[in-house]
Write a protein that holds these residues in place. Structure first.
Motif, short mmCIF file in Angstrom:
data_model
loop_
_atom_site.label_atom_id
_atom_site.label_comp_id
_atom_site.label_asym_id
_atom_site.label_seq_id
_atom_site.Cartn_x
_atom_site.Cartn_y
_atom_site.Cartn_z
N VAL A 52 0.81 -1.23 0.00
CA VAL A 52 0.00 0.00 0.00
C VAL A 52 0.84 1.27 0.00
CG1 VAL A 52 -1.92 -1.16 1.11
CG2 VAL A 52 -0.25 0.06 2.52
N GLY A 53 2.14 1.14 0.20
CA GLY A 53 2.98 2.34 0.20
C GLY A 53 4.43 1.99 0.39
N ASN A 54 5.26 3.02 0.37
CA ASN A 54 6.68 2.81 0.61
C ASN A 54 7.31 4.09 1.16
OD1 ASN A 54 7.75 4.39 -1.77
ND2 ASN A 54 6.49 2.88 -2.83
N MET A 55 8.45 3.89 1.78
CA MET A 55 9.18 5.00 2.38
C MET A 55 10.67 4.75 2.20
SD MET A 55 9.18 6.34 6.33
CE MET A 55 10.02 4.90 6.97
N THR A 56 11.41 5.81 1.94
CA THR A 56 12.87 5.76 1.93
C THR A 56 13.36 6.75 2.96
OG1 THR A 56 12.93 5.22 -0.43
CG2 THR A 56 14.95 6.08 0.54
N VAL A 113 13.54 11.42 6.37
CA VAL A 113 12.59 10.72 5.52
C VAL A 113 12.68 11.40 4.16
CG1 VAL A 113 10.18 10.12 5.08
CG2 VAL A 113 11.07 10.08 7.42
N SER A 114 13.23 10.68 3.20
CA SER A 114 13.46 11.24 1.88
C SER A 114 12.25 11.04 0.96
CB SER A 114 14.71 10.59 1.28
OG SER A 114 15.10 11.22 0.10
N TRP A 115 11.49 9.98 1.21
CA TRP A 115 10.33 9.69 0.36
C TRP A 115 9.31 8.91 1.17
CZ3 TRP A 115 8.51 11.18 -4.17
CH2 TRP A 115 7.50 10.44 -4.77
N PHE A 116 8.05 9.32 1.07
CA PHE A 116 6.95 8.59 1.71
C PHE A 116 5.77 8.67 0.77
CE2 PHE A 116 3.14 8.56 4.45
CZ PHE A 116 3.28 7.30 4.99
N GLU A 117 5.22 7.52 0.42
CA GLU A 117 4.12 7.49 -0.54
C GLU A 117 3.10 6.43 -0.14
OE1 GLU A 117 3.55 7.15 -5.34
OE2 GLU A 117 5.05 5.87 -4.40
N ILE A 118 1.83 6.79 -0.25
CA ILE A 118 0.73 5.86 -0.06
C ILE A 118 0.06 5.69 -1.41
CG2 ILE A 118 -1.48 5.46 1.12
CD1 ILE A 118 0.97 5.44 2.98
N LEU A 132 2.61 6.13 8.33
CA LEU A 132 3.95 6.69 8.53
C LEU A 132 4.58 6.08 9.78
CD1 LEU A 132 6.25 8.64 7.86
CD2 LEU A 132 5.03 10.37 9.20
N HIS A 133 3.82 5.97 10.86
CA HIS A 133 4.35 5.37 12.09
C HIS A 133 4.66 3.89 11.91
CE1 HIS A 133 4.35 8.70 14.86
NE2 HIS A 133 3.26 9.12 14.24
#
Length: 145
Positions: A52-56, A113-118, A132-133
């Motif tokens: 459902v999403g990703n984060m770098t 946090v360089s990238w956060f996407e849902i 995010l948490h």
């Protein structure tokens, strides 16, 4: 469709940022890529998994040159590095000593946090803050500066 936060989890992959050695004593930043997944349960108590999403994010070693390391990640991350450095290494002539928080020095290594996407279908469902948490917890950064 209703959601339970317990049905979401993250999978983190760690790797040294490009050009840095494998020792945390020498490494400037640790790149952490996290996939956020959703368990979708059926009537038979079995589930399928959907990303459902990703984060770098980058964990920064606070004992190395934060400004240089964050700027080498990207220009925008370099600006965040300036803010982190000003908190960790304040100009004591320009701040009131009562406003200085010594605990930040012991709070662990900072991160960017360089990238956060849902994914689109999970947006506008009031999940962003919780997801995010989830991603931060699975990246090992929840509760750090």
């Amino acid at each position: 469709m209703s959601f339970s936060i317990d049905d979401f989890y993250g999978i983190a992959t760690y790797e040294p940022a490009d050009g840095y050695p494998n020792s945390w004593r020498q490494i400037g930043a640790l790149k952490v890529e996290t996939k956020i997944c959703h368990r979708i349960w059926d009537d038979n108590d079995e589930f399928t998994v959907k990303e459902v999403g990703n984060m770098t994010l980058y964990k920064l070693n606070k004992y190395v040159d934060l400004l240089g390391v964050s700027d080498s990640i990207s220009g925008e991350d370099g600006e965040v590095g300036v803010a982190i450095d000003s908190v960790l290494n304040p100009d004591l002539d320009e701040i009131d000593i009562l406003d200085y928080d010594e605990e930040v020095l012991y709070a662990g290594n900072p991160f960017i946090v360089s990238w956060f996407e849902i994914k689109e279908e999970y947006r506008k469902k009031r999940l962003g803050h919780s997801l995010l948490h989830v991603a931060l917890q699975n990246s090992g950064c929840e509760g750090h500066s």
